[in-house]
Write a protein that holds these residues in place. Structure first.
Motif, PDB file in Angstrom:
ATOM      1  N   ALA A   1       0.844  -1.192   0.000  1.00 63.27           N
ATOM      2  CA  ALA A   1       0.000   0.000   0.000  1.00 63.27           C
ATOM      3  C   ALA A   1       0.876   1.237   0.000  1.00 63.27           C
ATOM      4  N   GLU A   2       0.348   2.290  -0.595  1.00 67.74           N
ATOM      5  CA  GLU A   2       0.964   3.607  -0.524  1.00 67.74           C
ATOM      6  C   GLU A   2       0.047   4.490   0.314  1.00 67.74           C
ATOM      7  N   GLN A   3       0.611   5.299   1.176  1.00 68.00           N
ATOM      8  CA  GLN A   3      -0.232   6.147   1.998  1.00 68.00           C
ATOM      9  C   GLN A   3       0.339   7.551   2.098  1.00 68.00           C
ATOM     10  N   SER A   4      -0.558   8.507   2.287  1.00 72.17           N
ATOM     11  CA  SER A   4      -0.155   9.878   2.577  1.00 72.17           C
ATOM     12  C   SER A   4      -0.885  10.307   3.841  1.00 72.17           C
ATOM     13  N   ILE A   5      -0.195  11.070   4.687  1.00 72.55           N
ATOM     14  CA  ILE A   5      -0.742  11.521   5.964  1.00 72.55           C
ATOM     15  C   ILE A   5      -0.693  13.039   5.993  1.00 72.55           C
ATOM     16  N   THR A   6      -1.835  13.658   6.213  1.00 72.61           N
ATOM     17  CA  THR A   6      -1.923  15.109   6.274  1.00 72.61           C
ATOM     18  C   THR A   6      -2.860  15.500   7.417  1.00 72.61           C
ATOM     19  N   VAL A   7      -2.904  16.787   7.704  1.00 74.13           N
ATOM     20  CA  VAL A   7      -3.889  17.338   8.637  1.00 74.13           C
ATOM     21  C   VAL A   7      -4.919  18.099   7.817  1.00 74.13           C
ATOM     22  N   ALA A   8      -6.192  17.864   8.105  1.00 75.83           N
ATOM     23  CA  ALA A   8      -7.272  18.518   7.372  1.00 75.83           C
ATOM     24  C   ALA A   8      -8.330  18.974   8.364  1.00 75.83           C
ATOM     25  N   ARG A   9      -9.218  19.837   7.898  1.00 78.50           N
ATOM     26  CA  ARG A   9     -10.355  20.234   8.728  1.00 78.50           C
ATOM     27  C   ARG A   9     -11.519  19.294   8.446  1.00 78.50           C
ATOM     28  N   ALA A  10     -12.162  18.851   9.485  1.00 82.12           N
ATOM     29  CA  ALA A  10     -13.203  17.838   9.349  1.00 82.12           C
ATOM     30  C   ALA A  10     -14.382  18.363   8.541  1.00 82.12           C
ATOM     31  N   PRO A  11     -14.701  17.726   7.412  1.00 78.33           N
ATOM     32  CA  PRO A  11     -15.935  18.071   6.687  1.00 78.33           C
ATOM     33  C   PRO A  11     -17.147  17.796   7.570  1.00 78.33           C
ATOM     34  N   ASP A  12     -18.292  18.351   7.185  1.00 70.14           N
ATOM     35  CA  ASP A  12     -19.496  18.223   8.014  1.00 70.14           C
ATOM     36  C   ASP A  12     -19.839  16.765   8.318  1.00 70.14           C
ATOM     37  N   ALA A  13     -19.809  15.914   7.290  1.00 68.11           N
ATOM     38  CA  ALA A  13     -20.196  14.513   7.490  1.00 68.11           C
ATOM     39  C   ALA A  13     -19.230  13.805   8.436  1.00 68.11           C
ATOM     40  N   VAL A  14     -17.941  14.102   8.299  1.00 66.16           N
ATOM     41  CA  VAL A  14     -16.932  13.495   9.171  1.00 66.16           C
ATOM     42  C   VAL A  14     -17.107  13.997  10.602  1.00 66.16           C
ATOM     43  N   ALA A  15     -17.292  15.308  10.760  1.00 65.04           N
ATOM     44  CA  ALA A  15     -17.464  15.884  12.091  1.00 65.04           C
ATOM     45  C   ALA A  15     -18.665  15.276  12.807  1.00 65.04           C
ATOM     46  N   GLU A  16     -19.760  15.108  12.090  1.00 59.22           N
ATOM     47  CA  GLU A  16     -20.959  14.525  12.705  1.00 59.22           C
ATOM     48  C   GLU A  16     -20.711  13.088  13.133  1.00 59.22           C
ATOM     49  N   ALA A  17     -20.047  12.314  12.281  1.00 62.83           N
ATOM     50  CA  ALA A  17     -19.807  10.900  12.589  1.00 62.83           C
ATOM     51  C   ALA A  17     -18.849  10.721  13.761  1.00 62.83           C
ATOM     52  N   LEU A  18     -17.902  11.652  13.915  1.00 55.36           N
ATOM     53  CA  LEU A  18     -16.885  11.527  14.961  1.00 55.36           C
ATOM     54  C   LEU A  18     -17.175  12.398  16.173  1.00 55.36           C
ATOM     55  N   ASP A  19     -18.350  13.013  16.204  1.00 53.18           N
ATOM     56  CA  ASP A  19     -18.762  13.836  17.346  1.00 53.18           C
ATOM     57  C   ASP A  19     -17.791  15.002  17.558  1.00 53.18           C
ATOM     58  N   LEU A  20     -17.524  15.718  16.478  1.00 54.71           N
ATOM     59  CA  LEU A  20     -16.629  16.866  16.515  1.00 54.71           C
ATOM     60  C   LEU A  20     -17.342  18.094  15.975  1.00 54.71           C
ATOM     61  N   GLU A  21     -16.768  19.261  16.272  1.00 51.69           N
ATOM     62  CA  GLU A  21     -17.243  20.484  15.640  1.00 51.69           C
ATOM     63  C   GLU A  21     -16.765  20.492  14.187  1.00 51.69           C
ATOM     64  N   ALA A  22     -17.628  20.929  13.287  1.00 49.19           N
ATOM     65  CA  ALA A  22     -17.216  21.028  11.881  1.00 49.19           C
ATOM     66  C   ALA A  22     -15.992  21.938  11.779  1.00 49.19           C
ATOM     67  N   GLY A  23     -15.029  21.507  10.971  1.00 48.20           N
ATOM     68  CA  GLY A  23     -13.812  22.291  10.796  1.00 48.20           C
ATOM     69  C   GLY A  23     -12.714  21.979  11.788  1.00 48.20           C
ATOM     70  N   THR A  24     -12.965  21.072  12.742  1.00 50.27           N
ATOM     71  CA  THR A  24     -11.928  20.674  13.697  1.00 50.27           C
ATOM     72  C   THR A  24     -10.748  20.037  12.956  1.00 50.27           C
ATOM     73  N   PRO A  25      -9.505  20.402  13.281  1.00 52.74           N
ATOM     74  CA  PRO A  25      -8.356  19.735  12.642  1.00 52.74           C
ATOM     75  C   PRO A  25      -8.334  18.250  12.988  1.00 52.74           C
ATOM     76  N   VAL A  26      -8.211  17.413  11.974  1.00 49.52           N
ATOM     77  CA  VAL A  26      -8.169  15.963  12.150  1.00 49.52           C
ATOM     78  C   VAL A  26      -7.032  15.389  11.319  1.00 49.52           C
ATOM     79  N   LEU A  27      -6.644  14.178  11.669  1.00 51.23           N
ATOM     80  CA  LEU A  27      -5.639  13.456  10.894  1.00 51.23           C
ATOM     81  C   LEU A  27      -6.316  12.800   9.700  1.00 51.23           C
ATOM     82  N   ARG A  28      -5.796  13.034   8.503  1.00 55.00           N
ATOM     83  CA  ARG A  28      -6.324  12.410   7.286  1.00 55.00           C
ATOM     84  C   ARG A  28      -5.259  11.466   6.742  1.00 55.00           C
TER      85      ARG A  28
END
Length: 248
Positions: free
Chosen positions: A185-212
């Motif tokens: 596998a090839e992988q890339s690791i970055t920091v991103a702001r949580a999109p709305d759907a991701v924030a809702e699923a992970l119980d976060l505020e939208a736009g919270t910095p998350v590991l991608r």
């Protein structure tokens, strides 16, 4: 990442079994793991093999060793902790976490994902799920598969019913269904702001910095067979990778 088709060294197999036992709570605080001699006898390996497995677990922060007392699991800080260095480590996520399906595997049009999978048109199969540890979602994943790969899987129950929970990983399902197994596998690791759907699923505020983490998996012929785009709740997840020098 290590090829899944190669036999693992004995110390890694033992390390993985001990790791899964520690993460599953088999050895609670204050209860010592078996000794080197006991494990060597049980698994038919040398004490040096056991010692090497313990060294990896100490480096991961999962156990501590006290001369004269033994080896003990380290108290958790509440985060899901895994060390990844091979495809087998990723498959082993099913040992102590669950997949909860949010959107079933269906055909969609996604030019970006199709391009990354080197497909001839824009159609891909997509599923969305979260991964849970002790009932809490720590990651949100969107998986894209080439249509022929999805067809080989068939109507897998774990990828068909929204809300279903299972002890599986998609790559383990694929590895059993593919004509050629997953090689790397090839992988890339970055920091991103949580999109709305991701924030809702992970119980976060939208736009919270998350590991991608984006991973593209390849079979033994070098053909892409899966693209997985995951976001992780930083309060519930720690990511570790062990790096080794190549011999000679």
């Amino acid at each position: 990442m290590q090829a899944s088709g190669k036999a693992q060294p004995a110390f890694r197999r033992l390390r993985n079994e001990l790791r899964n036992a520690v993460l599953a709570g088999t050895y609670p605080a204050g209860v010592a793991l078996p000794t080197e001699a006991e494990l060597a006898l049980e698994y038919g390996v040398s004490r040096q093999t056991v010692r090497r497995a313990f060294q990896d677990l100490v480096a991961e922060g999962l156990v501590s060793r006290t001369p004269g007392r033994g080896t003990f699991a380290v108290q958790e800080d509440g985060r899901y902790l895994r060390q990844f260095g091979s495809v087998e480590d990723l498959m082993a996520l099913s040992a102590d976490s669950q997949m909860e399906l949010l959107k079933p595997l269906r055909d969609v049009v996604d030019p970006t994902a199709a391009g990354r999978l080197r497909l001839g048109d824009d159609h891909v199969a997509r599923a969305v799920f979260v991964r849970l540890h002790r009932g809490e979602a720590f990651s949100h994943t969107v998986v894209f598969l080439p249509p022929p790969v999805a067809a080989r899987l068939g109507e897998v129950p774990e990828l068909s019913t929204p809300g279903s929970r299972s002890q599986v990983t998609v790559i383990a399902l694929l590895d059993r269904a593919l004509a050629r197994p997953i090689q790397d596998a090839e992988q890339s690791i970055t920091v991103a702001r949580a999109p709305d759907a991701v924030a809702e699923a992970l119980d976060l505020e939208a736009g919270t910095p998350v590991l991608r983490i984006d991973r593209t998996y390849f079979d033994t012929a070098g053909t892409p067979v899966e693209l997985a785009i995951s976001h992780f709740n930083p309060d519930r997840y720690s990511y570790r990778v062990r790096l080794r020098r190549n011999p000679g």
